[in-house]
Motif scaffolding. Structure first.
Motif, mmCIF file in Angstrom:
data_model
loop_
_atom_site.group_PDB
_atom_site.id
_atom_site.type_symbol
_atom_site.label_atom_id
_atom_site.label_comp_id
_atom_site.label_asym_id
_atom_site.label_seq_id
_atom_site.Cartn_x
_atom_site.Cartn_y
_atom_site.Cartn_z
ATOM 1 N N LEU A 122 6.646 3.599 -9.571
ATOM 2 C CA LEU A 122 5.570 3.527 -8.539
ATOM 3 C C LEU A 122 5.167 4.797 -7.947
ATOM 4 C CD1 LEU A 122 4.231 1.529 -6.569
ATOM 5 C CD2 LEU A 122 6.179 1.588 -5.095
ATOM 6 N N SER A 123 5.736 5.792 -7.813
ATOM 7 C CA SER A 123 5.311 6.896 -7.331
ATOM 8 C C SER A 123 4.211 7.550 -8.277
ATOM 9 C CB SER A 123 6.317 8.315 -7.230
ATOM 10 O OG SER A 123 7.365 7.591 -6.096
ATOM 11 N N ALA A 124 4.215 7.670 -9.500
ATOM 12 C CA ALA A 124 3.163 7.861 -10.261
ATOM 13 C C ALA A 124 2.091 7.076 -10.166
ATOM 14 C CB ALA A 124 3.778 7.966 -11.764
ATOM 15 N N ASP A 125 2.075 6.007 -10.041
ATOM 16 C CA ASP A 125 1.021 4.943 -10.046
ATOM 17 C C ASP A 125 0.392 5.393 -8.705
ATOM 18 O OD1 ASP A 125 1.582 3.786 -12.347
ATOM 19 O OD2 ASP A 125 3.007 2.343 -11.348
ATOM 20 N N VAL A 126 1.044 5.382 -7.757
ATOM 21 C CA VAL A 126 0.559 5.892 -6.022
ATOM 22 C C VAL A 126 -0.491 7.257 -6.408
ATOM 23 C CG1 VAL A 126 0.765 6.630 -3.786
ATOM 24 C CG2 VAL A 126 1.999 4.711 -4.997
ATOM 25 N N ARG A 127 0.407 8.120 -7.261
ATOM 26 C CA ARG A 127 -0.599 9.193 -7.441
ATOM 27 C C ARG A 127 -1.546 9.161 -8.297
ATOM 28 N NH1 ARG A 127 0.507 14.627 -7.227
ATOM 29 N NH2 ARG A 127 -0.494 16.094 -8.718
ATOM 30 N N ALA A 128 -1.580 8.322 -9.211
ATOM 31 C CA ALA A 128 -2.808 8.029 -10.030
ATOM 32 C C ALA A 128 -4.033 7.258 -9.150
ATOM 33 C CB ALA A 128 -2.413 7.066 -11.034
ATOM 34 N N VAL A 129 -3.708 6.403 -8.446
ATOM 35 C CA VAL A 129 -4.633 5.907 -7.571
ATOM 36 C C VAL A 129 -5.204 6.919 -6.588
ATOM 37 C CG1 VAL A 129 -4.725 3.948 -5.680
ATOM 38 C CG2 VAL A 129 -3.952 3.188 -7.803
ATOM 39 N N ASP A 130 -4.100 7.649 -6.020
ATOM 40 C CA ASP A 130 -4.726 8.807 -4.899
ATOM 41 C C ASP A 130 -5.674 9.675 -5.596
ATOM 42 O OD1 ASP A 130 -5.156 10.852 -3.158
ATOM 43 O OD2 ASP A 130 -2.586 11.207 -3.078
ATOM 44 N N ALA A 131 -5.466 9.885 -7.084
ATOM 45 C CA ALA A 131 -6.515 10.877 -7.675
ATOM 46 C C ALA A 131 -7.638 10.270 -8.074
ATOM 47 C CB ALA A 131 -5.519 11.655 -8.786
ATOM 48 N N TRP A 179 -6.456 6.443 -0.386
ATOM 49 C CA TRP A 179 -7.326 5.702 -1.418
ATOM 50 C C TRP A 179 -8.772 5.389 -0.852
ATOM 51 C CZ3 TRP A 179 -8.190 0.059 -1.700
ATOM 52 C CH2 TRP A 179 -8.791 -0.160 -2.745
ATOM 53 N N MET A 180 -9.966 6.050 -1.502
ATOM 54 C CA MET A 180 -11.009 5.805 -1.033
ATOM 55 C C MET A 180 -11.225 6.007 0.703
ATOM 56 S SD MET A 180 -12.208 2.702 -3.597
ATOM 57 C CE MET A 180 -13.883 3.202 -3.626
ATOM 58 N N GLY A 181 -10.508 6.905 0.846
ATOM 59 C CA GLY A 181 -10.909 7.308 2.415
ATOM 60 C C GLY A 181 -9.796 6.546 3.087
ATOM 61 N N ASN A 182 -9.124 5.655 2.472
ATOM 62 C CA ASN A 182 -8.080 4.650 3.655
ATOM 63 C C ASN A 182 -6.710 5.334 3.433
ATOM 64 O OD1 ASN A 182 -10.042 2.324 3.993
ATOM 65 N ND2 ASN A 182 -10.082 2.448 1.632
ATOM 66 N N ASP A 183 -6.064 5.316 4.695
ATOM 67 C CA ASP A 183 -4.664 6.003 4.548
ATOM 68 C C ASP A 183 -3.737 4.909 4.345
ATOM 69 O OD1 ASP A 183 -2.724 7.539 5.276
ATOM 70 O OD2 ASP A 183 -2.855 7.584 7.548
ATOM 71 N N VAL A 184 -3.573 4.498 3.007
ATOM 72 C CA VAL A 184 -2.543 3.361 2.913
ATOM 73 C C VAL A 184 -1.629 3.645 1.898
ATOM 74 C CG1 VAL A 184 -4.432 1.567 3.459
ATOM 75 C CG2 VAL A 184 -4.384 2.832 1.259
ATOM 76 N N LEU A 185 -1.545 4.932 1.529
ATOM 77 C CA LEU A 185 -0.632 5.333 0.244
ATOM 78 C C LEU A 185 0.782 5.749 0.747
ATOM 79 C CD1 LEU A 185 -3.305 6.857 -2.123
ATOM 80 C CD2 LEU A 185 -2.199 4.583 -2.243
ATOM 81 N N GLU A 186 0.936 5.989 1.948
ATOM 82 C CA GLU A 186 2.163 6.620 2.455
ATOM 83 C C GLU A 186 3.423 5.559 2.790
ATOM 84 O OE1 GLU A 186 2.710 9.814 2.124
ATOM 85 O OE2 GLU A 186 0.934 10.378 1.916
ATOM 86 N N ASP A 187 2.526 4.426 3.261
ATOM 87 C CA ASP A 187 3.673 3.394 3.593
ATOM 88 C C ASP A 187 3.666 2.218 2.439
ATOM 89 O OD1 ASP A 187 4.908 1.182 4.840
ATOM 90 O OD2 ASP A 187 3.495 0.982 6.498
ATOM 91 N N PRO A 188 5.045 1.990 2.167
ATOM 92 C CA PRO A 188 5.276 1.143 1.002
ATOM 93 C C PRO A 188 4.536 -0.177 1.429
ATOM 94 C CG PRO A 188 7.417 2.195 1.334
ATOM 95 C CD PRO A 188 6.342 2.524 2.396
ATOM 96 N N SER A 189 4.448 -0.674 2.564
ATOM 97 C CA SER A 189 4.076 -1.959 2.911
ATOM 98 C C SER A 189 2.567 -2.018 2.899
ATOM 99 C CB SER A 189 4.456 -2.517 4.269
ATOM 100 O OG SER A 189 3.700 -1.651 5.507
ATOM 101 N N SER A 190 1.970 -0.871 2.936
ATOM 102 C CA SER A 190 0.436 -0.843 2.674
ATOM 103 C C SER A 190 0.032 -0.436 1.315
ATOM 104 C CB SER A 190 -0.078 0.542 3.394
ATOM 105 O OG SER A 190 -0.083 0.259 4.896
ATOM 106 N N VAL A 191 0.982 0.215 0.519
ATOM 107 C CA VAL A 191 0.572 0.544 -0.893
ATOM 108 C C VAL A 191 0.595 -0.855 -1.648
ATOM 109 C CG1 VAL A 191 1.712 1.359 -3.079
ATOM 110 C CG2 VAL A 191 1.724 2.741 -1.128
ATOM 111 N N TYR A 192 1.192 -1.823 -1.141
ATOM 112 C CA TYR A 192 1.174 -3.148 -1.867
ATOM 113 C C TYR A 192 -0.204 -3.807 -1.844
ATOM 114 C CZ TYR A 192 1.961 -7.985 -2.973
ATOM 115 O OH TYR A 192 1.777 -9.326 -3.678
ATOM 116 N N PHE A 193 -0.965 -3.422 -0.980
ATOM 117 C CA PHE A 193 -2.315 -3.743 -0.726
ATOM 118 C C PHE A 193 -3.335 -3.095 -1.438
ATOM 119 C CE2 PHE A 193 0.055 -5.473 2.647
ATOM 120 C CZ PHE A 193 -0.084 -6.862 2.845
ATOM 121 N N THR A 194 -2.817 -2.206 -2.362
ATOM 122 C CA THR A 194 -3.710 -1.273 -3.183
ATOM 123 C C THR A 194 -3.624 -1.508 -4.619
ATOM 124 O OG1 THR A 194 -2.432 0.449 -3.567
ATOM 125 C CG2 THR A 194 -3.292 0.511 -1.517
#
Length: 524
Positions: free
Chosen positions: A292-301, A310-325
């Motif tokens: 999951l960490s690698a996938d978050v990094r890929a979306v971040d990049a 992610w596209m200017g949205n602060d949603v990648l730090e909180d696991p409950s927000s990552v699920y919506f990306t």
């Protein structure tokens, strides 16, 4: 003929003007005793929410049109776009899979197998070892059409396999629980019983799958029937979000003769994996899957910067927000691949069934709208994951040994400003309704949804209010009664007199309304 007394009612005359095809979808979605007491149909392109967050529950074509794509060399004909004799709906998926598996299917259900898409049985290499049903949640045709270059691999499968033209959900409300139960059972909500996210149970309005339990799903699913017929030897699994998707797979051990099929669901507040261990099972290796960490990094990049956004949205730090990306879309594919390998799906001559819901298209639509650049990026990543899925199936199951069905459970509503639709404030409906009838807050309406209201029977009787009274009020409701002019863009300021609903009527009068509409169309 419809009674003259009904024709004198404003709510009835307005409801009668709706096209019969629209009312048929509403009728198919109503289950006596569970559906709202008053049914509403929002005006076309209007939705419940704000100017960005929109709902998608209704009978209109833009919400109903969905892709139905079948792919599987040796089993599915390479026909490209296919026009079939019937009107294809989600109810046709279960009997189509039953046809491929050679399992008996009830004749009294409305779904019919899409035989024109299938290789004739005598020319198939036996039965497929694995059938995968993949739902792009919220990925209806109006979303795909808005971003035509964002799903090239799905387009490839449409060309190399069969894309059934004219596919629709088939019933309203067009929401996740109802549509997924239709996929699983080959029947409408008026028979399988899952009418919406909530439903009425006596004096209460409850979740349609309370505690991740399928108690309100009244029909057996394809997976239920096939699994039991084969003495529970088939492997059956679902990777999805929560109980709202269970109707796509089935009852597991809840029904007599069933076993604990795999059901992975998500706690949306923590993104932790869970299941109902009484009726299903969750293999311990799935929550332990890394990546999951690698996938978050890929979306971040993906936007060219590693900045935690992610596209200017602060949603990648909180696991409950990552699920919506789309990071979770990438990670879910890791879960699918590990499930295939470890559990051995498609590894023997007994066909297996896998159901997958890709939820992020729907979530991004609710949070950013289907016309946002976030939707473009989500579709691109989801399409890439589809390519990964096909590669994984070839590698683990083997070429010409599996079948893949790709569909959606509904479309989405564009930004209201782009269509002229109204952003209806659902939170204001109940207070204004109860004020109109002189009822204290929270005593008349048990719950409300974009398709109707559940009412408190005791309050109706005590106050002498009828469902026709409520329907009349909602029929006449104007934008000025629900929305603040000063909070709306200028294009709405001269339209505050417009009605919010195309129709509102007592649910018990559905048959009369539909009959009136059919009479009117025959008389044209």
């Amino acid at each position: 003929m419809v009674a003259r007394a009904l024709r004198s009612q404003r709510w009835f005359r307005r409801a009668c003007r709706l096209p019969a095809r629209v009312l048929r979808r509403v009728d198919r979605g109503l289950y006596p005793g569970r559906s709202p007491d008053v049914t509403t149909v929002a005006s076309k392109f209007s939705s419940f929410g704000g100017l960005v967050a929109t709902s998608h529950s209704g009978p209109w074509g833009y919400l109903q049109r969905i892709p139905i794509v079948l792919y599987g060399p040796g089993f599915i004909r390479p026909r490209g776009e296919l026009v079939v004799g019937q009107r294809p709906t989600l109810a046709d998926l279960a009997p189509t899979v039953a046809e491929l598996l050679g399992t008996e299917w009830p004749e009294d259900r409305p779904g019919r197998p899409l035989r024109e898409a299938l290789v004739p049985e005598r020319r198939r290499p036996g039965e497929p070892r694995l059938v995968v049903t993949l739902v792009w949640d919220g990925g209806g045709w109006n979303v795909l059409d808005a971003w035509p270059h964002s799903w090239p691999y799905l387009a490839t499968l449409m060309e190399r396999g069969t894309s059934v033209a004219g596919g629709t959900v088939g019933s309203s409300p067009s929401v996740t629980p109802s549509a997924h139960a239709t996929i699983g059972t080959g029947a409408w909500p008026r028979v399988h019983g899952i009418v919406d996210i909530p439903l009425r149970d006596g004096e209460r309005v409850v979740d349609s799958f309370p505690g991740l339990t399928p108690r309100y799903l009244e029909l057996s699913t394809l997976a239920d029937r096939f699994d039991r017929a084969a003495d529970n030897r088939p492997k059956v699994a679902m990777l999805a979000e929560d109980g709202w998707h269970l109707g796509m797979m089935g009852h597991g051990a809840y029904d007599d003769g069933g076993d604990k099929d795999i059901a992975l669901m998500i706690d949306r507040s923590t993104a932790e994996m869970l299941t109902n261990e009484e009726w299903y099972r969750l293999p311990s290796f799935l929550p332990e899957t890394e990546g999951l960490s690698a996938d978050v990094r890929a979306v971040d990049a993906s936007d060219g910067r590693l900045d935690g956004l992610w596209m200017g949205n602060d949603v990648l730090e909180d696991p409950s927000s990552v699920y919506f990306t789309p990071a979770w879309t990438l990670y879910q594919q890791r879960l699918v691949e590990r499930l295939l390998r470890v559990e051995g799906f498609g590894g023997d001559d007994v066909p297996d069934l896998l159901y997958v819901n890709s939820k992020q298209i729907d979530h991004v639509g609710h949070q950013h709208n289907m016309l946002s650049p976030e939707m473009d990026e989500t579709l691109r990543i989801t399409d890439g994951v589809l390519h990964d899925l096909v590669r994984a199936l070839n590698d683990t199951v083997g070429k010409r040994k599996w079948v893949l069905l790709v569909t959606a459970d509904h479309g989405q509503t564009p930004l209201p400003e782009s269509t002229g639709g109204w952003p209806i404030d659902i939170d204001a409906l109940t207070p204004t309704l109860e004020e109109h009838f002189g009822v204290p807050a929270d005593e008349l309406v048990l719950d409300e949804r974009p398709v109707g209201m559940w009412l408190d029977y005791a309050t109706l009787q005590e106050k002498g209010i009828t469902t026709e009274d409520v329907a009349s009020y909602l029929t006449d409701l104007r934008a000025r009664d629900n929305l603040e002019r000063s909070e709306l863009p200028a294009l709405y300021h001269d339209r505050m007199h417009e009605r919010l609903f195309a129709a509102a009527f007592p649910t018990e009068r559905m048959a009369d309304v539909l009959a009136c509409s059919r009479e009117a169309e025959r008389g044209q």
